[in-house]
Design a protein around this motif. Structure first.
Motif, PDB file in Angstrom:
ATOM      1  N   ALA A 206      -5.908   1.718  15.096  1.00 35.43           N
ATOM      2  CA  ALA A 206      -5.438   0.241  15.033  1.00 35.43           C
ATOM      3  C   ALA A 206      -4.594   0.070  16.100  1.00 35.43           C
ATOM      4  CB  ALA A 206      -4.938  -0.019  13.708  1.00 35.43           C
ATOM      5  N   GLY A 207      -4.940  -1.295  16.716  1.00 37.21           N
ATOM      6  CA  GLY A 207      -3.946  -1.806  17.489  1.00 37.21           C
ATOM      7  C   GLY A 207      -2.512  -2.057  16.926  1.00 37.21           C
ATOM      8  N   ALA A 208      -1.674  -2.510  17.841  1.00 39.88           N
ATOM      9  CA  ALA A 208      -0.329  -2.976  17.624  1.00 39.88           C
ATOM     10  C   ALA A 208      -0.517  -3.968  16.354  1.00 39.88           C
ATOM     11  CB  ALA A 208       0.518  -3.464  18.722  1.00 39.88           C
ATOM     12  N   VAL A 209       0.080  -3.988  15.355  1.00 43.06           N
ATOM     13  CA  VAL A 209      -0.102  -4.759  14.254  1.00 43.06           C
ATOM     14  C   VAL A 209       1.302  -5.194  13.683  1.00 43.06           C
ATOM     15  CG1 VAL A 209      -0.877  -4.890  11.837  1.00 43.06           C
ATOM     16  CG2 VAL A 209      -2.146  -3.683  13.452  1.00 43.06           C
ATOM     17  N   PRO A 210       1.576  -6.578  13.805  1.00 44.40           N
ATOM     18  CA  PRO A 210       2.779  -7.159  13.233  1.00 44.40           C
ATOM     19  C   PRO A 210       2.401  -7.510  11.443  1.00 44.40           C
ATOM     20  CG  PRO A 210       2.117  -8.484  15.306  1.00 44.40           C
ATOM     21  CD  PRO A 210       1.031  -7.521  14.732  1.00 44.40           C
ATOM     22  N   ILE A 211       3.287  -6.822  10.794  1.00 43.83           N
ATOM     23  CA  ILE A 211       2.705  -6.888   9.207  1.00 43.83           C
ATOM     24  C   ILE A 211       4.194  -7.104   8.597  1.00 43.83           C
ATOM     25  CG2 ILE A 211       3.061  -4.603   8.868  1.00 43.83           C
ATOM     26  CD1 ILE A 211       0.434  -4.777   7.406  1.00 43.83           C
ATOM     27  N   MET A 212       3.867  -7.921   7.323  1.00 45.95           N
ATOM     28  CA  MET A 212       4.869  -8.425   6.494  1.00 45.95           C
ATOM     29  C   MET A 212       4.477  -8.126   5.229  1.00 45.95           C
ATOM     30  SD  MET A 212       6.886 -11.974   6.042  1.00 45.95           S
ATOM     31  CE  MET A 212       8.069 -12.026   7.076  1.00 45.95           C
ATOM     32  N   GLU A 213       5.588  -7.458   4.401  1.00 43.01           N
ATOM     33  CA  GLU A 213       5.267  -7.201   2.978  1.00 43.01           C
ATOM     34  C   GLU A 213       6.293  -7.607   2.077  1.00 43.01           C
ATOM     35  OE1 GLU A 213       4.349  -4.265  -0.582  1.00 43.01           O
ATOM     36  OE2 GLU A 213       6.065  -4.745   0.508  1.00 43.01           O
ATOM     37  N   PHE A 214       5.927  -8.047   0.987  1.00 40.85           N
ATOM     38  CA  PHE A 214       6.599  -8.471  -0.512  1.00 40.85           C
ATOM     39  C   PHE A 214       6.159  -7.740  -1.387  1.00 40.85           C
ATOM     40  CE2 PHE A 214       6.371 -12.184   2.462  1.00 40.85           C
ATOM     41  CZ  PHE A 214       7.468 -12.890   2.090  1.00 40.85           C
ATOM     42  N   HIS A 215       7.344  -7.252  -2.234  1.00 41.08           N
ATOM     43  CA  HIS A 215       7.057  -6.166  -3.458  1.00 41.08           C
ATOM     44  C   HIS A 215       8.162  -6.197  -4.427  1.00 41.08           C
ATOM     45  CE1 HIS A 215       3.283  -3.681  -4.547  1.00 41.08           C
ATOM     46  NE2 HIS A 215       4.081  -3.373  -5.392  1.00 41.08           N
ATOM     47  N   GLY A 216       7.834  -6.341  -5.736  1.00 42.91           N
ATOM     48  CA  GLY A 216       8.815  -6.183  -6.643  1.00 42.91           C
ATOM     49  C   GLY A 216       9.041  -4.939  -7.126  1.00 42.91           C
ATOM     50  N   THR A 217      10.100  -4.406  -7.443  1.00 45.41           N
ATOM     51  CA  THR A 217      10.587  -3.044  -7.751  1.00 45.41           C
ATOM     52  C   THR A 217      10.151  -2.921  -9.357  1.00 45.41           C
ATOM     53  OG1 THR A 217      12.833  -3.600  -8.504  1.00 45.41           O
ATOM     54  CG2 THR A 217      12.576  -2.640  -6.190  1.00 45.41           C
ATOM     55  N   GLY A 218      10.018  -4.097  -9.955  1.00 48.51           N
ATOM     56  CA  GLY A 218       9.699  -4.142 -11.314  1.00 48.51           C
ATOM     57  C   GLY A 218       8.240  -4.489 -11.580  1.00 48.51           C
ATOM     58  N   ASP A 219       7.494  -4.409 -10.490  1.00 50.58           N
ATOM     59  CA  ASP A 219       6.065  -4.615 -10.669  1.00 50.58           C
ATOM     60  C   ASP A 219       5.330  -3.878 -11.818  1.00 50.58           C
ATOM     61  OD1 ASP A 219       3.218  -5.143 -10.256  1.00 50.58           O
ATOM     62  OD2 ASP A 219       3.384  -5.527  -8.101  1.00 50.58           O
ATOM     63  N   PRO A 220       4.688  -4.382 -12.509  1.00 47.34           N
ATOM     64  CA  PRO A 220       4.052  -3.684 -13.910  1.00 47.34           C
ATOM     65  C   PRO A 220       2.731  -3.162 -13.392  1.00 47.34           C
ATOM     66  CG  PRO A 220       4.043  -5.940 -14.347  1.00 47.34           C
ATOM     67  CD  PRO A 220       4.724  -5.956 -13.127  1.00 47.34           C
ATOM     68  N   THR A 221       1.977  -3.935 -12.424  1.00 50.90           N
ATOM     69  CA  THR A 221       0.624  -3.759 -12.358  1.00 50.90           C
ATOM     70  C   THR A 221       0.318  -2.580 -10.799  1.00 50.90           C
ATOM     71  OG1 THR A 221       0.220  -5.951 -13.026  1.00 50.90           O
ATOM     72  CG2 THR A 221      -1.505  -4.974 -11.729  1.00 50.90           C
ATOM     73  N   MET A 222       1.085  -2.966 -10.120  1.00 49.81           N
ATOM     74  CA  MET A 222       0.982  -2.226  -8.683  1.00 49.81           C
ATOM     75  C   MET A 222       2.600  -1.763  -8.511  1.00 49.81           C
ATOM     76  SD  MET A 222      -2.047  -2.512  -8.215  1.00 49.81           S
ATOM     77  CE  MET A 222      -2.283  -1.092  -7.114  1.00 49.81           C
ATOM     78  N   LYS A 223       2.637  -0.614  -9.079  1.00 49.10           N
ATOM     79  CA  LYS A 223       4.195   0.036  -9.290  1.00 49.10           C
ATOM     80  C   LYS A 223       4.966   0.323  -7.964  1.00 49.10           C
ATOM     81  CE  LYS A 223       3.344   1.973 -13.782  1.00 49.10           C
ATOM     82  NZ  LYS A 223       3.889   0.634 -14.420  1.00 49.10           N
ATOM     83  N   TYR A 224       6.071  -0.098  -7.375  1.00 46.15           N
ATOM     84  CA  TYR A 224       6.905   0.143  -6.463  1.00 46.15           C
ATOM     85  C   TYR A 224       6.699   1.700  -6.045  1.00 46.15           C
ATOM     86  CZ  TYR A 224      10.228  -0.902  -2.712  1.00 46.15           C
ATOM     87  OH  TYR A 224      10.943  -1.146  -1.743  1.00 46.15           O
ATOM     88  N   GLU A 225       6.659   2.490  -6.775  1.00 44.56           N
ATOM     89  CA  GLU A 225       6.908   3.734  -6.607  1.00 44.56           C
ATOM     90  C   GLU A 225       5.390   4.393  -6.616  1.00 44.56           C
ATOM     91  OE1 GLU A 225       7.304   3.300 -10.966  1.00 44.56           O
ATOM     92  OE2 GLU A 225       8.198   2.248  -9.089  1.00 44.56           O
TER      93      GLU A 225
END
Length: 325
Positions: A206-225
């Protein structure tokens, strides 16, 4: 590089006042061309001067991709001019959701951009995007290129300012696009993303990629860990961020601030190649949701005081494709 959260909100309020999305809906037939490779040498697409979609409206457009009928919802700003190259935001829904729901969830149609909401095909667990084991066998990366080709032929697109965002499975797919289509998108954002193994195909080139991410530590569906979900095993959010920091060759030292209580905002920008950067919003106890979205459109704790769409839009405006080639 510390950012003022109040300034972000002020900018967002101003941009919200500039445009509004109408509620009319129609349909248009057509078949997509194959996806082009490489960034355009011009900042404008082939549709400049044409007026094929009505400003201030949301329209469902159909095209044929690999012999299948596919569709996307496109919202054209009310003050759109066929002679002015306009940025594009493509927003990908989560598993089992629709393009209409993604428009309501994010509100990108209220920004001064052409907002495009592609519709995923039904897999083993509802409509989904490539990269998860429950997705259909469709080549959604190719489909995305075809949608972008069609939008660029129908409307006056600023090809230097085309962006992708997604929620959950759609966030994982936006990350796959960052690996596979960094030659056509200027920046990417993922919210509550599902980072299955299939979302990392092609990342090494991949080339140089600016990327932003949001995630909750209590996400019950896609767990943070990280863990094992409906689409297979997925990596943790810290590992995901570390991988993008390494790919963009950024310093692993982040600048950190707290825009609202319980939210840690980390910015990796020092040393990044070709002006790229990685930003993350770690939401303490946050659920599987799009922060700032209408109430009841996620699971777990919402974060209404964190306007994800406004923050993503501001992030996108700081990046141009030509800067990262």
């Amino acid at each position: 590089m510390k950012r003022s959260f109040g300034a972000v909100v002020a900018v967002a309020i101003l941009t919200l006042g500039l445009t509004a999305c109408g509620s009319s809906t129609g349909s248009e037939g057509g078949s997509g061309a194959s996806s082009s490779s490489g960034a355009s040498s011009s900042s404008s697409g082939s549709g400049c001067g044409a007026n094929r979609l009505e400003p201030g409206s949301s329209t469902t457009v159909h095209l044929t991709s690999a012999g299948r009928d596919r569709s996307y919802l496109v919202s054209v700003p009310k003050d759109y001019s066929a002679d002015t190259p306009t940025p594009v935001v493509m927003a990908f829904h989560g598993r089992g959701r629709t393009s209409d729901q993604m428009e309501k969830l994010t509100g990108f149609s209220d920004k001064p951009a052409i907002a495009v909401y592609p519709q995923g095909l039904t897999g083993s667990k509802g409509a989904a995007w490539q990269g998860a084991s429950y997705a259909s066998d469709a080549d959604d990366v190719k489909f995305t290129g075809e949608v972008l080709d069609k939008v660029e032929s129908d409307l006056c697109v600023d090809t230097d300012r085309v962006y992708a965002a997604g929620m959950s499975n759609g966030g994982g797919f936006a990350s796959l696009l960052a690996c596979r289509m960094s030659d056509r998108f200027a920046a990417f954002a993922s919210v509550s993303g599902a980072y299955y193994g299939g979302t990392r195909a092609g990342c090494n080139t991949a080339g140089a990629v600016p990327i932003m991410e949001f995630h909750g530590t209590g996400d019950p569906t896609m767990k943070y860990e990280g863990g094992n979900g409906k689409g297979g095993e997925y990596i943790s959010v810290p590992e995901y961020i570390d991988q993008w920091v390494a790919r963009d060759q950024c310093s692993h030292e982040a600048e950190v601030d707290e825009p609202v209580d319980g939210v840690e905002h980390r910015v990796f920008a020092d040393g990044c190649r070709n002006g790229s950067e990685v930003q993350q919003y770690r939401i303490d106890g946050g659920g599987h949701s799009w922060p700032g979205a209408p109430e009841g459109m996620g699971t777990g704790r919402d974060t209404p005081s964190l306007p994800a769409t406004d923050l993503i839009w501001e992030f996108f405006q700081n990046h141009r494709l030509s800067e990262h080639q």
